[in-house]
Each structure stands twice: as C-alpha cells, then as structure tokens.
Motif scaffolding. Structure first.
Motif, PDB file in Angstrom:
ATOM      1  N   MET A   1      12.623 146.358  47.688  1.00  0.00           N
ATOM      2  CA  MET A   1      11.802 146.919  46.622  1.00  0.00           C
ATOM      3  C   MET A   1      10.744 147.826  47.237  1.00  0.00           C
ATOM      4  N   SER A   2      10.457 148.898  46.552  1.00  0.00           N
ATOM      5  CA  SER A   2       9.373 149.793  46.941  1.00  0.00           C
ATOM      6  C   SER A   2       8.205 149.554  46.003  1.00  0.00           C
ATOM      7  N   THR A   3       7.009 149.769  46.503  1.00  0.00           N
ATOM      8  CA  THR A   3       5.804 149.600  45.698  1.00  0.00           C
ATOM      9  C   THR A   3       5.008 150.892  45.714  1.00  0.00           C
ATOM     10  N   LEU A   4       4.541 151.272  44.554  1.00  0.00           N
ATOM     11  CA  LEU A   4       3.717 152.459  44.402  1.00  0.00           C
ATOM     12  C   LEU A   4       2.452 152.056  43.674  1.00  0.00           C
ATOM     13  N   GLU A   5       1.313 152.464  44.187  1.00  0.00           N
ATOM     14  CA  GLU A   5       0.035 152.223  43.515  1.00  0.00           C
ATOM     15  C   GLU A   5      -0.686 153.549  43.365  1.00  0.00           C
ATOM     16  N   GLU A   6      -1.146 153.815  42.169  1.00  0.00           N
ATOM     17  CA  GLU A   6      -1.899 155.023  41.850  1.00  0.00           C
ATOM     18  C   GLU A   6      -3.015 154.646  40.895  1.00  0.00           C
ATOM     19  N   HIS A   7      -4.048 155.475  40.832  1.00  0.00           N
ATOM     20  CA  HIS A   7      -5.102 155.240  39.843  1.00  0.00           C
ATOM     21  C   HIS A   7      -5.667 156.571  39.371  1.00  0.00           C
ATOM     22  N   VAL A   8      -6.334 156.488  38.231  1.00  0.00           N
ATOM     23  CA  VAL A   8      -7.035 157.636  37.669  1.00  0.00           C
ATOM     24  C   VAL A   8      -8.294 157.107  36.993  1.00  0.00           C
ATOM     25  N   ASP A   9      -9.376 157.871  37.085  1.00  0.00           N
ATOM     26  CA  ASP A   9     -10.624 157.518  36.413  1.00  0.00           C
ATOM     27  C   ASP A   9     -10.703 158.295  35.109  1.00  0.00           C
ATOM     28  N   VAL A  10     -11.017 157.593  34.027  1.00  0.00           N
ATOM     29  CA  VAL A  10     -11.068 158.210  32.705  1.00  0.00           C
ATOM     30  C   VAL A  10     -12.465 158.048  32.112  1.00  0.00           C
ATOM     31  N   SER A  11     -12.825 158.985  31.286  1.00  0.00           N
ATOM     32  CA  SER A  11     -14.165 158.988  30.672  1.00  0.00           C
ATOM     33  C   SER A  11     -14.137 158.340  29.298  1.00  0.00           C
ATOM     34  N   VAL A  12     -13.716 157.083  29.276  1.00  0.00           N
ATOM     35  CA  VAL A  12     -13.743 156.283  28.050  1.00  0.00           C
ATOM     36  C   VAL A  12     -14.120 154.860  28.451  1.00  0.00           C
ATOM     37  N   PRO A  13     -14.681 154.076  27.520  1.00  0.00           N
ATOM     38  CA  PRO A  13     -14.960 152.669  27.822  1.00  0.00           C
ATOM     39  C   PRO A  13     -13.671 151.889  28.081  1.00  0.00           C
ATOM     40  N   VAL A  14     -13.786 150.811  28.831  1.00  0.00           N
ATOM     41  CA  VAL A  14     -12.617 150.013  29.208  1.00  0.00           C
ATOM     42  C   VAL A  14     -11.853 149.510  27.981  1.00  0.00           C
ATOM     43  N   ASP A  15     -12.540 149.146  26.914  1.00  0.00           N
ATOM     44  CA  ASP A  15     -11.842 148.638  25.720  1.00  0.00           C
ATOM     45  C   ASP A  15     -11.009 149.721  25.044  1.00  0.00           C
ATOM     46  N   THR A  16     -11.456 150.968  25.081  1.00  0.00           N
ATOM     47  CA  THR A  16     -10.687 152.070  24.511  1.00  0.00           C
ATOM     48  C   THR A  16      -9.382 152.254  25.283  1.00  0.00           C
ATOM     49  N   ALA A  17      -9.473 152.252  26.608  1.00  0.00           N
ATOM     50  CA  ALA A  17      -8.279 152.390  27.439  1.00  0.00           C
ATOM     51  C   ALA A  17      -7.339 151.202  27.223  1.00  0.00           C
ATOM     52  N   TRP A  18      -7.908 150.005  27.153  1.00  0.00           N
ATOM     53  CA  TRP A  18      -7.127 148.780  26.966  1.00  0.00           C
ATOM     54  C   TRP A  18      -6.346 148.837  25.653  1.00  0.00           C
ATOM     55  N   ASN A  19      -7.012 149.220  24.588  1.00  0.00           N
ATOM     56  CA  ASN A  19      -6.341 149.294  23.287  1.00  0.00           C
ATOM     57  C   ASN A  19      -5.220 150.332  23.296  1.00  0.00           C
ATOM     58  N   SER A  20      -5.433 151.446  23.978  1.00  0.00           N
ATOM     59  CA  SER A  20      -4.409 152.492  24.044  1.00  0.00           C
ATOM     60  C   SER A  20      -3.171 152.037  24.804  1.00  0.00           C
ATOM     61  N   LEU A  21      -3.358 151.255  25.868  1.00  0.00           N
ATOM     62  CA  LEU A  21      -2.208 150.749  26.621  1.00  0.00           C
ATOM     63  C   LEU A  21      -1.331 149.841  25.770  1.00  0.00           C
ATOM     64  N   HIS A  22      -1.913 149.196  24.784  1.00  0.00           N
ATOM     65  CA  HIS A  22      -1.157 148.277  23.933  1.00  0.00           C
ATOM     66  C   HIS A  22      -0.456 148.981  22.766  1.00  0.00           C
ATOM     67  N   ARG A  23      -0.691 150.262  22.585  1.00  0.00           N
ATOM     68  CA  ARG A  23      -0.012 151.028  21.527  1.00  0.00           C
ATOM     69  C   ARG A  23       1.219 151.710  22.128  1.00  0.00           C
ATOM     70  N   VAL A  24       2.239 150.920  22.328  1.00  0.00           N
ATOM     71  CA  VAL A  24       3.465 151.371  22.992  1.00  0.00           C
ATOM     72  C   VAL A  24       4.077 152.577  22.286  1.00  0.00           C
ATOM     73  N   GLU A  25       3.963 152.637  20.984  1.00  0.00           N
ATOM     74  CA  GLU A  25       4.561 153.737  20.229  1.00  0.00           C
ATOM     75  C   GLU A  25       3.981 155.100  20.618  1.00  0.00           C
ATOM     76  N   ASN A  26       2.819 155.120  21.262  1.00  0.00           N
ATOM     77  CA  ASN A  26       2.212 156.378  21.702  1.00  0.00           C
ATOM     78  C   ASN A  26       2.613 156.771  23.122  1.00  0.00           C
ATOM     79  N   ILE A 124       9.145 160.314  42.409  1.00  0.00           N
ATOM     80  CA  ILE A 124       8.583 159.217  41.617  1.00  0.00           C
ATOM     81  C   ILE A 124       7.056 159.235  41.705  1.00  0.00           C
ATOM     82  N   GLU A 125       6.518 159.449  42.896  1.00  0.00           N
ATOM     83  CA  GLU A 125       5.060 159.530  43.057  1.00  0.00           C
ATOM     84  C   GLU A 125       4.482 160.654  42.220  1.00  0.00           C
ATOM     85  N   ARG A 126       5.107 161.830  42.255  1.00  0.00           N
ATOM     86  CA  ARG A 126       4.614 162.967  41.463  1.00  0.00           C
ATOM     87  C   ARG A 126       4.674 162.660  39.975  1.00  0.00           C
TER      88      ARG A 126
END
Length: 143
Positions: A1-26, A124-126
């Motif tokens: 197995m290969s492992t890839l870790e990436e991150h990005v900083d966003v200008s929204v509160p953590v709860d906003t990002a959290w709620n968006s991750l749970h809206r799979v349809e988007n 895959i990284e790109r």
C-alpha cells in the motif's frame, strides 16, 4: 500500500469545513472525476466516477472517529482505498484540512487507468492536491 498525506488551510471555521465534508452530494463540485455521489443509510455513500471512458460506481463506509473532527472512510466495492480527513482549527476562522489516503497503485491503475509506477504516483499527488485546492475554493466561496 502507498500512503499520501496532503493538507490545505482554509479561511472558514472548523465547523463549516466539517459540515461540508459530510455533504457527500456536493463532492462532484470539488473532486475531479466524480460524476455523482449520494449518502446512503448506515454511514455509507455511493460514488460514481469517470474511469477511462466510462463510469464506475463504488460504495464507501464513512465514520466519525472519536469526539474530534476526523472523518474516516474506506471503499467497500471497486478499488481498495482508505483514508481520512482531519480538521484542525488554526484560528477562529481558519482550519487546516489534512487528507491521508492509502491505496494500492496497481489496483488504482486497473480501476481508473492511467500511467504506471512513479508517473502514476505523481499523477495521484497532483490530483489530490488539486482536489484540496478546489475544496478550499468551494468552502471559501460557495460552502
């Protein structure tokens, strides 16, 4: 197995990002190659993706880990992929979104097509980096 870790900083509160991750349809709005996605019962999701000239569907199990902002997922059909999104507040209105993806390169190539070896890992990284940037754009302007 290969492992890839990436991150990005966003200008929204953590709860906003959290709620968006749970809206799979988007997800098709910020993940390249996803044609459609829907949440199903029992913490499952179904995703339809472009795959070398056609559309392939697969299911995934999603679960929140612990009391923190960690969303884990794994495919249950199609290519074997596992991963997690971890959200870390870095300010009142800033959040670090960290993605960890574990995959078998041969299985991914077989399922989605594309190059072999190092070229595939670079592709895959790109793709993951691009998807995180699109998620940032989505959160900051649409989410």
């Amino acid at each position: 197995m290969s492992t890839l870790e990436e991150h990005v900083d966003v200008s929204v509160p953590v709860d906003t990002a959290w709620n968006s991750l749970h809206r799979v349809e988007n997800y098709p709005r910020f993940v390249d190659g996803i044609r459609g996605a829907r949440t199903e019962e029992g913490g499952r999701a179904h995703v339809d993706i472009d795959s070398g000239g056609g559309t392939t569907g697969f299911d995934a199990e999603m679960s929140d880990r612990g009391g923190g902002h960690v969303l884990e997922w794994r495919t249950t059909g199609g290519p074997e992929l596992t991963g997690s999104f971890s959200l870390h507040p870095i300010g009142r209105d800033r959040t670090r979104v960290q993605l960890r993806l574990e995959y078998d390169p041969a299985t991914v190539r077989e399922a989605f097509g594309g190059p072999k070896g190092f070229a595939q890992a670079s592709a895959i990284e790109r793709l993951v980096r691009s998807d995180l940037e699109q998620f940032k754009e989505y959160l900051e302007h649409e989410g």
